[in-house]
Design a protein around this motif. Structure first.
Motif, mmCIF file in Angstrom:
data_model
loop_
_atom_site.group_PDB
_atom_site.id
_atom_site.type_symbol
_atom_site.label_atom_id
_atom_site.label_comp_id
_atom_site.label_asym_id
_atom_site.label_seq_id
_atom_site.Cartn_x
_atom_site.Cartn_y
_atom_site.Cartn_z
ATOM 1 N N LEU A 1 -52.703 -37.336 -25.385
ATOM 2 C CA LEU A 1 -51.939 -37.566 -26.607
ATOM 3 C C LEU A 1 -50.975 -38.750 -26.552
ATOM 4 O O LEU A 1 -51.013 -39.605 -27.437
ATOM 5 N N ALA A 2 -50.103 -38.842 -25.574
ATOM 6 C CA ALA A 2 -49.073 -39.881 -25.588
ATOM 7 C C ALA A 2 -49.685 -41.280 -25.645
ATOM 8 O O ALA A 2 -49.304 -42.098 -26.500
ATOM 9 N N ILE B 1 -48.110 -44.986 -18.697
ATOM 10 C CA ILE B 1 -47.450 -43.787 -19.220
ATOM 11 C C ILE B 1 -47.684 -42.651 -18.232
ATOM 12 O O ILE B 1 -48.831 -42.289 -17.937
ATOM 13 N N THR B 2 -46.600 -42.108 -17.695
ATOM 14 C CA THR B 2 -46.695 -41.011 -16.730
ATOM 15 C C THR B 2 -45.688 -39.931 -17.098
ATOM 16 O O THR B 2 -44.865 -40.108 -17.999
ATOM 17 N N ASN C 1 -43.471 -49.400 -29.234
ATOM 18 C CA ASN C 1 -42.345 -50.300 -29.468
ATOM 19 C C ASN C 1 -42.154 -51.264 -28.312
ATOM 20 O O ASN C 1 -41.892 -52.467 -28.521
ATOM 21 N N ALA C 2 -42.277 -50.767 -27.084
ATOM 22 C CA ALA C 2 -42.132 -51.634 -25.915
ATOM 23 C C ALA C 2 -43.233 -52.693 -25.892
ATOM 24 O O ALA C 2 -42.987 -53.854 -25.548
ATOM 25 N N THR D 1 -43.325 -46.286 -18.747
ATOM 26 C CA THR D 1 -42.884 -45.307 -19.741
ATOM 27 C C THR D 1 -43.099 -43.907 -19.182
ATOM 28 O O THR D 1 -44.205 -43.563 -18.771
ATOM 29 N N ALA D 2 -42.046 -43.104 -19.178
ATOM 30 C CA ALA D 2 -42.122 -41.760 -18.595
ATOM 31 C C ALA D 2 -41.763 -40.704 -19.626
ATOM 32 O O ALA D 2 -40.782 -40.849 -20.364
#
Length: 419
Positions: free
Chosen positions: A26-27, A140-141, A198-199, A218-219
């Motif tokens: 999902l993320a 992403i983690t 955004n990043a 990103t975490a």
């Protein structure tokens, strides 16, 4: 009248941006769907024969033209619109080389593998940066690229619990149904996708000046703590952990749901003027002059006394009667809808928040996939809906041909299970 998105042919704000999507669940997919909606060409890499985990997270499942359930989970469709699906087995040497070749010309790569998981395939940031210094590489983690938890797997539910969100959500201990509660959707994953996008947009802008890409770490945990917002600010100011208060706002009153004669209604009074107008409309103008209730701070401090007056008053009318009474008084009051009622709401329909996308793929039994419209409304470069969430591997031949892989080589790759 519902908007007709099919006539929208203007190029998107991110037209020309090439994104390699190595994320799943999902993320990451939420992040890349946003980029795709804005016009980026997002190529989603999935495991041959299996695909993204969420393709199998059902029920509920998509239905065919006859209304019968298929084996395709609807979860996948929430975050994979406007992408092209390519099946590649990244454990295969030839597949790894194909990805490196594409990354050498890509603008953005998004991945959510465990820390260090892609290094063994030569697909980590350092390896790809050497091939393409302009690449923006977003990882992403669950817990970030460093620290004592860096190598732990992280899921939304775990992080909702770890960051304190669950401890401030739900009814207080001792109340009926009291105890920590997760949100109804995976809010940390969704916020993480938004922060990541955004990043990426910021990094694309920075690249215009420097000519260089960068690594974005990103975490979910970082995002979960950040999204505590005013609750975190309150703790940092006082050193006291906020508690659960159900639907009651900790800093506003009255700002919660109330039982009415027939159901429940939401009253969300955010300032003293609104409270005075509510009291006047409800036939209790003196309450707004009572020193216990004249200001928001006083109402919060005297919440129990205020509720003792409000609760029986709210039961004197139906929910619809309260909404009708207050809607022209600039007093926020509204229904607590089911999802079905929300989609039937006249404003939701007017804004076109349901988008039905046709899908034509060989052997696919689902002719149309319904998705939720993007909330981004850009006047000159609007969002376009050009592709339904794809069937697994739907665009493999198309994309590989664009990458210069001819029919014979594709056949060879298929024979060895690389695609």
């Amino acid at each position: 009248m519902e908007p007709d998105f099919s006539q929208n042919s203007a190029p998107g704000a991110l037209a020309g941006i090439k994104v390699l999507d190595l994320s799943r669940v999902l993320a990451g997919p939420w992040c890349t769907q946003l980029l795709a909606d804005l016009g980026a060409d997002v190529v989603k890499i999935e495991r041959p024969g299996v695909g993204d985990d969420t393709r199998h997270w059902g029920p509920p499942f998509l239905r065919d033209a006859g209304g019968q359930a298929t084996e395709q989970a609807s979860y996948y469709t929430a975050c994979n619109r406007n992408k092209r699906s390519v099946t590649l087995d990244i454990t295969r040497t030839r597949a790894q080389q194909l990805l490196r070749d594409f990354a050498a010309t890509a603008d953005v790569l998004v991945e959510n593998f465990k820390v260090g998981g892609l290094a063994r395939y030569g697909l980590d940031y350092d390896s790809l940066k050497a091939l393409n210094p302009r690449l923006i590489y977003c990882s992403i983690t669950g817990f970030g690229q460093d620290g004592p938890y860096a190598r732990r797997a992280g899921y939304d539910l775990m992080v909702q619990a770890a960051c304190g969100l669950m401890d401030i959500t739900g009814q207080p201990d001792g109340a009926p149904g009291g105890g920590p509660l997760k949100a109804g959707v995976a809010v940390v994953d969704l916020f993480t996708g938004l922060y990541a996008s955004n990043a990426i947009l910021a990094a694309l802008h920075a690249r215009e000046r420097s000519g260089l890409g960068q690594h974005i770490d990103t975490a979910l945990l970082d995002v979960g703590v950040a999204m505590l917002a005013n609750q975190a600010a309150g703790f940092l100011a006082t050193g006291e952990s906020p508690g659960r208060a159900g639907n009651v706002h900790p800093s506003l009153a009255p700002y919660q749901d109330f039982a009415t004669r027939d159901a429940r209604v939401l009253l969300a009074i955010g300032n003293d003027g609104q409270f005075a107008r509510f009291c006047q409309a409800a036939g209790q103008p003196a309450w707004a002059q009572d020193e216990r209730f004249a200001t928001n701070t006083a109402r919060v401090r005297n919440r129990a006394e205020l509720l003792a007056l409000l609760q029986p008053l709210m039961r004197t009318r139906t929910s619809d009667e309260w909404i009708a009474l207050l809607q022209d008084k600039a007093v926020p009051c509204g229904p607590i809808n089911t999802v079905a009622r929300a989609f039937a709401d006249p404003q939701v329909r007017h804004r076109g928040l349901r988008v039905d996308l046709p899908r034509q793929a060989p052997g696919d039994a689902v002719p149309v996939v319904s998705t939720v419209a993007s909330p981004l409304r850009l006047s000159r470069t609007p969002v376009r809906y050009h592709g339904a969430p794809p069937v697994l591997g739907q665009h493999t031949d198309e994309v590989l041909a664009e990458w210069g892989v001819g029919p014979a080589e594709r056949a060879s790759l298929r024979a060895e299970g690389a695609i």
